[in-house]
Design an enzyme around this catalytic site. Sequence first.
Site, PDB file in Angstrom:
ATOM      1  N   GLU A 156      -1.724   7.986   1.143  1.00 10.74           N
ATOM      2  CA  GLU A 156      -1.647   6.526   1.049  1.00 10.74           C
ATOM      3  C   GLU A 156      -0.184   6.104   1.068  1.00 10.74           C
ATOM      4  OE1 GLU A 156      -3.564   4.635  -2.194  1.00 10.74           O
ATOM      5  OE2 GLU A 156      -5.509   5.577  -1.808  1.00 10.74           O
TER       6      GLU A 156
ATOM      7  N   ASP B 217      -2.087  -3.565  -9.508  1.00 10.28           N
ATOM      8  CA  ASP B 217      -1.156  -2.493  -9.840  1.00 10.28           C
ATOM      9  C   ASP B 217      -0.502  -2.699 -11.194  1.00 10.28           C
ATOM     10  OD1 ASP B 217      -1.375  -0.970  -7.415  1.00 10.28           O
ATOM     11  OD2 ASP B 217      -0.369  -2.624  -6.417  1.00 10.28           O
TER      12      ASP B 217
END
Length: 278
Positions: A49, A60
Site C-alpha cells: 500500500e 488515520d
Amino acid sequence: MSRIARRFATLRAQGRGALIPYVEACDPDYDTSLAILRGMPAAGADLIEVGVPFSDPSADGPTIQKAALRGLKGGSTMKRVLEMVRAFRAGDDGTPIILMGYTNPIEAYGPERFCMDAKAAGVDGLIVVDMPPEEADLLAGPAAANGLDIIRLVAPTTPNARLPIVFNGASGFVYYVSITGVTGTRTASTDELAAALPRLRKATDLPIAIGFGIRTPELAANAVSVADAAVVASALLNTLEGTLDGDGKATAKTVPAVLEQLRGLAEAIHAVSKTGSK
C-alpha cells in the site's frame, strides 16, 4: 487476471497468507520513500500500500497523520506519487501496488485522468477511505475502464444487511478494519477476528485483509491465521519516525530499520500455514 488476483491465487496455492506493508509517499522525502518501496518486496512484502498524503484524514490515527504531513512537506503531490509508482515499476513488474487515500486529491486531479495515469504508472488497486459505495460512481467507471480494483472497507459495525451493498462493485480484496477507531490505536484480539471473519466469508469470495492495529509479528501471524492478509502501517511508520534526525530528515538508519522490521513481520506471516499449523 490482475496482479492482485494473481498474487492472491499464488499465495493460496502455496498455502500461506500475505503481508501488505504501507509506505507514505515522500515521507520524509521522495528518495527515502522510494528506497523503502523498492526494498519491500525483497524484505517479504506480497502486496504494498502506498499512502497518498492528505492534510485532513478521517480514518488515520496520529502516526499516519504525522507521516502524511511529513510527506506533504517532502513535496508530495498526486503527480509525484504516481511518479514514485512508475519508478518502482521500472524494476518490479510483479508486486501489486495499491494506493490508499482520500477522495479530495482524486477529485482535484480529475477522476478519469487519475485512473488513466494511475494505470499507466503501474497502480493496481485503490482504497479510498472516505468514498462509500453510494458515492462510488465518481470512480467506478474510470477505474473499471482502466482495470483498477476498487477495494472496499468493512468495519466491525457494518451490519450484515449492508454487506451486499459494500461488496457490489468491489474487487481485488476486502479490507477489514479490525477495530472501531482510527489506525495505530488498539488491537483486535484473535477471538474477535475469528468471530468476525465467517460473516464476511458468507458475503464475498474476495480475499480478506485485516488492518488497523497490527503492530507485531505475532499479531500479524494471528491475523493471517484467520484471514488472507495482514496490513501493517503505523508500526513501520513509527520505526521510520524514530530514525529521523532533529530536523525530521532521514538518516542512514531510516531505510534499513524499516526493511529489517518488515523482514521480521514477513517471517512470522510466511510461517503460518493456512491449514492452521505453524
